[in-house]
Design an enzyme around this catalytic site. Structure first.
Site, PDB file in Angstrom:
ATOM      1  N   ARG A   1      65.344  48.404  -8.102  1.00 46.68           N
ATOM      2  CA  ARG A   1      66.567  48.041  -8.829  1.00 46.68           C
ATOM      3  C   ARG A   1      67.279  46.897  -8.126  1.00 46.68           C
ATOM      4  NH1 ARG A   1      71.275  50.937 -11.213  1.00 46.68           N
ATOM      5  NH2 ARG A   1      72.679  49.204 -11.733  1.00 46.68           N
TER       6      ARG A   1
ATOM      7  N   ARG B   1      67.672  46.553 -15.828  1.00 47.58           N
ATOM      8  CA  ARG B   1      67.358  47.299 -14.630  1.00 47.58           C
ATOM      9  C   ARG B   1      66.035  48.041 -14.763  1.00 47.58           C
ATOM     10  NH1 ARG B   1      72.367  50.084 -15.202  1.00 47.58           N
ATOM     11  NH2 ARG B   1      73.209  48.012 -15.117  1.00 47.58           N
TER      12      ARG B   1
ATOM     13  N   ASP C   1      67.959  53.161 -13.788  1.00 47.80           N
ATOM     14  CA  ASP C   1      69.376  53.439 -13.545  1.00 47.80           C
ATOM     15  C   ASP C   1      69.567  54.946 -13.673  1.00 47.80           C
ATOM     16  OD1 ASP C   1      72.182  53.118 -13.384  1.00 47.80           O
ATOM     17  OD2 ASP C   1      72.365  52.929 -15.555  1.00 47.80           O
TER      18      ASP C   1
ATOM     19  N   ASP D   1      72.484  57.796 -13.625  1.00 45.45           N
ATOM     20  CA  ASP D   1      73.919  58.073 -13.637  1.00 45.45           C
ATOM     21  C   ASP D   1      74.138  59.587 -13.652  1.00 45.45           C
ATOM     22  OD1 ASP D   1      74.699  55.416 -13.723  1.00 45.45           O
ATOM     23  OD2 ASP D   1      74.728  55.347 -15.909  1.00 45.45           O
TER      24      ASP D   1
HETATM   25  N1  LIG Z   1      78.960  59.264 -12.344  1.00 44.69           N
HETATM   26  C1  LIG Z   1      78.410  58.232 -11.702  1.00 44.69           C
HETATM   27  N2  LIG Z   1      77.061  58.078 -11.636  1.00 44.69           N
HETATM   28  C2  LIG Z   1      76.509  57.032 -10.993  1.00 44.69           C
HETATM   29  N3  LIG Z   1      77.210  56.055 -10.372  1.00 44.69           N
HETATM   30  C3  LIG Z   1      78.556  56.158 -10.397  1.00 44.69           C
HETATM   31  C4  LIG Z   1      79.203  57.239 -11.061  1.00 44.69           C
HETATM   32  N4  LIG Z   1      80.554  57.076 -10.918  1.00 44.69           N
HETATM   33  C5  LIG Z   1      80.738  55.968 -10.215  1.00 44.69           C
HETATM   34  N5  LIG Z   1      79.548  55.397  -9.891  1.00 44.69           N
HETATM   35  C6  LIG Z   1      79.444  54.159  -9.128  1.00 44.69           C
HETATM   36  O1  LIG Z   1      79.167  53.116 -10.018  1.00 44.69           O
HETATM   37  C7  LIG Z   1      78.584  52.080  -9.261  1.00 44.69           C
HETATM   38  C8  LIG Z   1      77.849  51.118 -10.182  1.00 44.69           C
HETATM   39  O2  LIG Z   1      76.751  51.806 -10.733  1.00 44.69           O
HETATM   40  P1  LIG Z   1      75.742  51.053 -11.677  1.00 44.69           P
HETATM   41  O3  LIG Z   1      75.414  49.701 -11.103  1.00 44.69           O
HETATM   42  O4  LIG Z   1      74.588  51.988 -11.917  1.00 44.69           O
HETATM   43  O5  LIG Z   1      76.639  50.851 -12.985  1.00 44.69           O
HETATM   44  P2  LIG Z   1      76.077  50.568 -14.388  1.00 44.69           P
HETATM   45  O6  LIG Z   1      74.996  51.562 -14.650  1.00 44.69           O
HETATM   46  O7  LIG Z   1      75.718  49.109 -14.505  1.00 44.69           O
HETATM   47  O8  LIG Z   1      77.296  50.827 -15.361  1.00 44.69           O
HETATM   48  P3  LIG Z   1      77.863  52.203 -15.887  1.00 44.69           P
HETATM   49  O9  LIG Z   1      78.622  52.794 -14.731  1.00 44.69           O
HETATM   50  O10 LIG Z   1      78.730  51.801 -17.033  1.00 44.69           O
HETATM   51  O11 LIG Z   1      76.709  53.064 -16.314  1.00 44.69           O
HETATM   52  C9  LIG Z   1      77.695  52.794  -8.265  1.00 44.69           C
HETATM   53  O12 LIG Z   1      77.599  52.064  -7.073  1.00 44.69           O
HETATM   54  C10 LIG Z   1      78.366  54.146  -8.069  1.00 44.69           C
HETATM   55  O13 LIG Z   1      78.980  54.225  -6.795  1.00 44.69           O
HETATM   56  N1  LIG Z   2      70.777  51.326 -24.446  1.00 50.44           N
HETATM   57  C1  LIG Z   2      71.279  51.307 -23.208  1.00 50.44           C
HETATM   58  N2  LIG Z   2      72.264  50.449 -22.908  1.00 50.44           N
HETATM   59  C2  LIG Z   2      72.782  50.439 -21.660  1.00 50.44           C
HETATM   60  C3  LIG Z   2      72.295  51.329 -20.668  1.00 50.44           C
HETATM   61  C4  LIG Z   2      71.244  52.221 -21.022  1.00 50.44           C
HETATM   62  O1  LIG Z   2      70.770  53.029 -20.190  1.00 50.44           O
HETATM   63  N3  LIG Z   2      70.769  52.186 -22.289  1.00 50.44           N
HETATM   64  N4  LIG Z   2      72.851  51.346 -19.439  1.00 50.44           N
HETATM   65  C5  LIG Z   2      73.881  50.582 -19.164  1.00 50.44           C
HETATM   66  C6  LIG Z   2      74.545  50.680 -17.849  1.00 50.44           C
HETATM   67  O2  LIG Z   2      74.529  51.960 -17.375  1.00 50.44           O
HETATM   68  C7  LIG Z   2      74.412  49.582 -20.086  1.00 50.44           C
HETATM   69  N5  LIG Z   2      73.787  49.608 -21.369  1.00 50.44           N
END
Ligand SMILES: Nc1ncnc2c1ncn2[C@@H]1O[C@H](COP(=O)(O)OP(=O)(O)OP(=O)(O)O)[C@@H](O)[C@H]1O
Ligand SMILES: Nc1nc2c(c(=O)[nH]1)N=C(CO)CN2
Length: 164
Positions: free
Chosen positions: A83, A92, A95, A97
């Site tokens: 990543r 990515r 990812d 979350d």
């Molecule tokens: N519930 C969570 N799960 C994963 N990461 C989290 C969460 N809450 C906060 N973060 C923080 O968010 C930061 C950015 O994560 P990441 O780069 O995966 O964001 P993203 O996937 O682009 O956007 P989104 O957060 O909208 O999914 C991480 O470094 C982490 O510390």
């Molecule tokens: N369809 C889709 N869109 C995204 C996704 C993802 O996993 N699926 N993750 C994101 C950042 O977490 C931003 N946008």
């Protein structure tokens, strides 16, 4: 034992391979057991739209790790799978979350749970509905039109998304 739900997405390279590697890496951890996995969905990018379609899934796991330790494991797996963090919401390899951790509410600098954007994301809600129908708020149902997610604002239902 703690129960957590994770969302996993990939839109670079061999997307299915990346999802599989991530799930296997989680399950191989000695303090994590993956106990349910949704179907895999191909989804259009949300947020930053000038990128390839994603494959997405949601899984349930049981763990003795606390949420911050679980986040570390997730980020380690993202790093191991190559990543690169540049564009916000950008492409990515994988990812991970954290959507939910028990019924905990966590607000810290690097972790917010429940995930703050999960209610807006059909790519999260639809697979979550499959494996955890009771976890979805405020409302999700399956009817003849497919999966419908809604919230009630001042007594009026506002639809968030409609999927197949
Ligand atoms: N519930 C969570 N799960 C994963 N990461 C989290 C969460 N809450 C906060 N973060 C923080 O968010 C930061 C950015 O994560 P990441 O780069 O995966 O964001 P993203 O996937 O682009 O956007 P989104 O957060 O909208 O999914 C991480 O470094 C982490 O510390
Ligand atoms: N369809 C889709 N869109 C995204 C996704 C993802 O996993 N699926 N993750 C994101 C950042 O977490 C931003 N946008």
């Amino acid at each position: 034992m703690n129960i957590a739900y994770l969302s996993i997405g990939s839109n670079i390279g061999d997307r299915l391979h990346h999802l599989t590697k991530a799930v296997r890496a989680l399950h191989a951890h000695d303090r994590i057991e993956v106990t349910a996995i949704s179907s895999i969905y191909e989804t259009e990018p949300v947020g930053y739209t000038d990128q390839a379609n994603f494959l997405n899934l949601v899984l349930r796991l049981e763990t003795s790790l606390n949420p911050f330790e679980l986040l570390d494991v997730c980020q380690g797996i993202e790093n191991d799978l190559g990543r690169v963090r540049d564009v916000r919401w950008g492409p990515r390899t994988v990812d991970l979350d954290i959507l939910l951790y028990n019924n905990d509410n966590i607000e810290s600098e690097n972790l917010t749970v429940p995930h703050p954007r999960m209610d807006e994301r059909a790519f999260v809600l639809v697979p979550l509905l499959e494996i955890a129908p009771d976890s979805i708020q405020p409302g999700v149902a399956i009817d003849d039109d497919g999966v419908v997610c809604w919230e009630t604002v001042d007594g009026v239902e506002r639809f968030l998304s409609v999927g197949e």
